[in-house]
Design a protein around this motif. Structure first.
Motif, mmCIF file in Angstrom:
data_model
loop_
_atom_site.group_PDB
_atom_site.id
_atom_site.type_symbol
_atom_site.label_atom_id
_atom_site.label_comp_id
_atom_site.label_asym_id
_atom_site.label_seq_id
_atom_site.Cartn_x
_atom_site.Cartn_y
_atom_site.Cartn_z
ATOM 1 N N HIS A 185 11.413 8.180 -4.970
ATOM 2 C CA HIS A 185 10.082 8.014 -4.380
ATOM 3 C C HIS A 185 9.966 6.644 -3.686
ATOM 4 O O HIS A 185 9.494 6.542 -2.562
ATOM 5 C CB HIS A 185 9.026 8.160 -5.484
ATOM 6 N N HIS A 189 9.539 5.340 0.324
ATOM 7 C CA HIS A 189 8.599 4.327 0.831
ATOM 8 C C HIS A 189 9.313 3.322 1.729
ATOM 9 O O HIS A 189 8.760 2.858 2.715
ATOM 10 C CB HIS A 189 7.894 3.602 -0.315
ATOM 11 N N CYS A 202 -0.402 3.226 -1.472
ATOM 12 C CA CYS A 202 0.709 4.144 -1.633
ATOM 13 C C CYS A 202 0.438 5.304 -0.682
ATOM 14 O O CYS A 202 -0.365 6.176 -0.978
ATOM 15 C CB CYS A 202 0.693 4.591 -3.092
ATOM 16 N N HIS A 204 1.495 8.549 1.518
ATOM 17 C CA HIS A 204 2.499 9.609 1.578
ATOM 18 C C HIS A 204 2.191 10.536 2.745
ATOM 19 O O HIS A 204 1.447 11.489 2.595
ATOM 20 C CB HIS A 204 2.534 10.388 0.269
#
Ligand SMILES: [Zn+2]
Length: 228
Positions: A185, A189, A202, A204
């Motif tokens: 994950h 990023h 964060c 996505h």
């Protein structure tokens, strides 16, 4: 654009797809946050972005990058000698920038070791890098958190160029795929950096989410982390 780079990509294309003439290829060096290279096919044209950290790379390294990107694009096997040549170069670079970072950081914040009691985060990163990123991601510093917070599974710390994973997960009852998922994950990023406005977020995006689904134990990992 440095002369010869286009020709390197064209030669590499002919090598991978004999008898097919190369499409138009647009290549630029781009200031990614990390050593990163991307390739896209849009309306019959190839768009290549190479990390500007590779601008001065030797021809053999650029040849290796061209091969890796085009092989990925056309789903051909990646030649291991070229993959190794690229990795060696990036790592030697990485070491130099790391040395610089260490000088900056020393005395301000200590980054703990990547080797935990159970899991070695550097080994996990390199393994994921080969399995999912064709070895194309430059490794930042890898570190178990000093505290044992559960709320933050993992995060990327740009000031120290470090992926930090909560030490809670360095435990024999935690399956390897759960730790791999947290690192994977954070690697996404790095691949899809977002511009930060104010506090750290964060984000996505659709590309991020699509690629996250490629992780084979995604559902198990999420379930495990939820029930922890
Ligand atoms: Zn995230």
């Amino acid at each position: 654009m440095r002369p010869g780079v286009l020709e390197i990509f064209q030669d590499s294309f002919r090598d991978l797809r004999p008898g097919v003439s190369p499409p138009p290829i647009s290549i630029e060096f781009f200031p990614f946050a990390n050593v990163n290279n991307t390739i896209r096919l849009r309306q019959g044209e190839l768009y290549v972005r190479l990390s500007d950290l590779l601008e001065g790379a030797p021809i053999t390294v650029l040849e290796a990058i061209a091969h890796i990107l085009l092989a990925k694009m056309y789903r051909r096997p990646i030649d291991s000698a070229r993959a190794a040549r690229y990795r060696r170069y990036v790592h030697s670079h990485d070491i130099r920038s790391k040395a610089h970072l260490v000088r900056q950081v020393r005395g301000r914040k200590r980054i703990a070791s990547p080797k935990g009691k159970v899991y070695d985060l550097e080994a996990i990163f390199e393994d994921l890098n080969l399995r999912f990123f064709a070895g194309m991601q430059a490794r930042p510093r890898m570190s178990w958190s000093r505290g044992r917070a559960r709320n933050l599974l993992g995060h990327y710390d740009p000031a120290h160029n470090a992926i930090v994973v909560s030490r809670v997960f360095d435990h024999p009852r935690v399956p390897r795929y759960a730790v791999e998922y947290i690192v994977y994950h954070e690697m996404l990023h790095l691949k899809y950096p977002v511009k930060l406005r104010g506090s750290r977020r964060c984000v996505h995006g659709p590309e991020f989410q699509a690629e996250e689904k490629l992780f084979p134990h995604l559902e198990q990992a999420k379930l495990f982390l939820k029930t922890l």
